[in-house]
Design an enzyme around this catalytic site. Sequence first.
Site, PDB file in Angstrom:
ATOM      1  N   ASP A 156      -7.984  -5.367  11.462  1.00  0.00           N
ATOM      2  CA  ASP A 156      -8.920  -6.244  10.760  1.00  0.00           C
ATOM      3  C   ASP A 156      -8.915  -7.633  11.410  1.00  0.00           C
ATOM      4  O   ASP A 156      -7.860  -8.261  11.511  1.00  0.00           O
ATOM      5  CB  ASP A 156      -8.511  -6.359   9.289  1.00  0.00           C
ATOM      6  CG  ASP A 156      -9.598  -6.983   8.425  1.00  0.00           C
ATOM      7  OD1 ASP A 156     -10.507  -7.611   8.987  1.00  0.00           O
ATOM      8  OD2 ASP A 156      -9.538  -6.825   7.200  1.00  0.00           O
ATOM      9  N   VAL A 183     -10.047  -5.267  -1.767  1.00  0.00           N
ATOM     10  CA  VAL A 183      -9.576  -4.284  -2.759  1.00  0.00           C
ATOM     11  C   VAL A 183      -8.067  -4.044  -2.692  1.00  0.00           C
ATOM     12  O   VAL A 183      -7.522  -3.279  -3.484  1.00  0.00           O
ATOM     13  CB  VAL A 183     -10.319  -2.932  -2.605  1.00  0.00           C
ATOM     14  CG1 VAL A 183     -11.795  -3.085  -2.883  1.00  0.00           C
ATOM     15  CG2 VAL A 183     -10.069  -2.314  -1.228  1.00  0.00           C
ATOM     16  N   GLY A 185     -13.679  -4.916   1.563  1.00  0.00           N
ATOM     17  CA  GLY A 185     -12.859  -6.116   1.645  1.00  0.00           C
ATOM     18  C   GLY A 185     -12.422  -6.604   0.277  1.00  0.00           C
ATOM     19  O   GLY A 185     -13.207  -6.623  -0.670  1.00  0.00           O
TER      20      GLY A 185
END
Length: 330
Positions: A48, A22, A20
């Site tokens: 997501d 990046v 998460g």
Amino acid sequence: MREFLLPKEGFRAVFVIGKGGVGKTTTSAALATAIAKKGYKTLIVSLDPAHNLGDVFMVKLSDKPKELRENLYASELDMEKLIKGYLKHLEDNLKHMYRYLTVINLEKYFEVLSFSPGIEEYATLEAVRNILLDGDSWDVIVFDTPPTGLTLRVLALPRISLIWADKLIEIRKKILERRRMIAKVHGDRKFQLEGEEFILPKEEEEDPVMKELLEYRKEVEFVERVITDPNKTSVVAVMNPEMLPLYETERAYESLKKFQIPLNMIVINKVITVEREIPEIKVKLDAQKRVLEEIERKFPKTEIIKVPMFAEEPRGLEWLERLGGMVLEG
């Protein structure tokens, strides 16, 4: 041109994974935008639960694909809705297989089940399966995935589920075999339900439980076949030039290899580049250099793309097209 991101036979599925924060969603959106510009009908789907795909495109998205420009469509799946739909599917199947369960409060049981560990993974897998079943409507499907841990569990589920399905089918065959043996001695087992007489199934072709198990195995096998086919599926890992994302990418690589799912490319986001030495960030740059060297050493056969840190956050189609070109073309 990175051919492993483009379709060869039918459609191509691209799973973009990563820790998460990046830049996974931005990379997914940029990649989909660049592929669509090449003339391929492309769908990008956010799996997501913390959706920000719409924010990246600067549009409002729903679970229905929305056309953003020629050949480019996007959607965000509602996880709560997915779980409810998955549990409703299970409930309907149970009622069909076991008519006598209509006297039990199944709704209460499934209400509790909605909070059970693993239900999110199974609901996500069901959503992926439905999208892949409709794969021929698209040239490329880009999946913007949840953080690495959940994504790896979802991608591992088909192989695990096949093992369970085979075991359950074997057990069910033994149950039906024993029913046939009992029927030879005592005759068919019958029971009454709401005034209607039922004979307990003893042959595979008439047993609804066996039919459901075989159908489930077929569904799972389809997903397994697609995600392990290098001509159908590619995985792109996104990371920052830092040690923790590197460790997570390495674990993901090993897990995917175990399940024979191809990881084709690593995108290193927010690489700091400077034209002169800046003492204030020397420690940061030295640490980044070590990570970049470590990535080259650990992934010698994997395509590696370095994306610089931009002065502003890439948002909107124009920015995404530029970034996507860097990833797609190199």
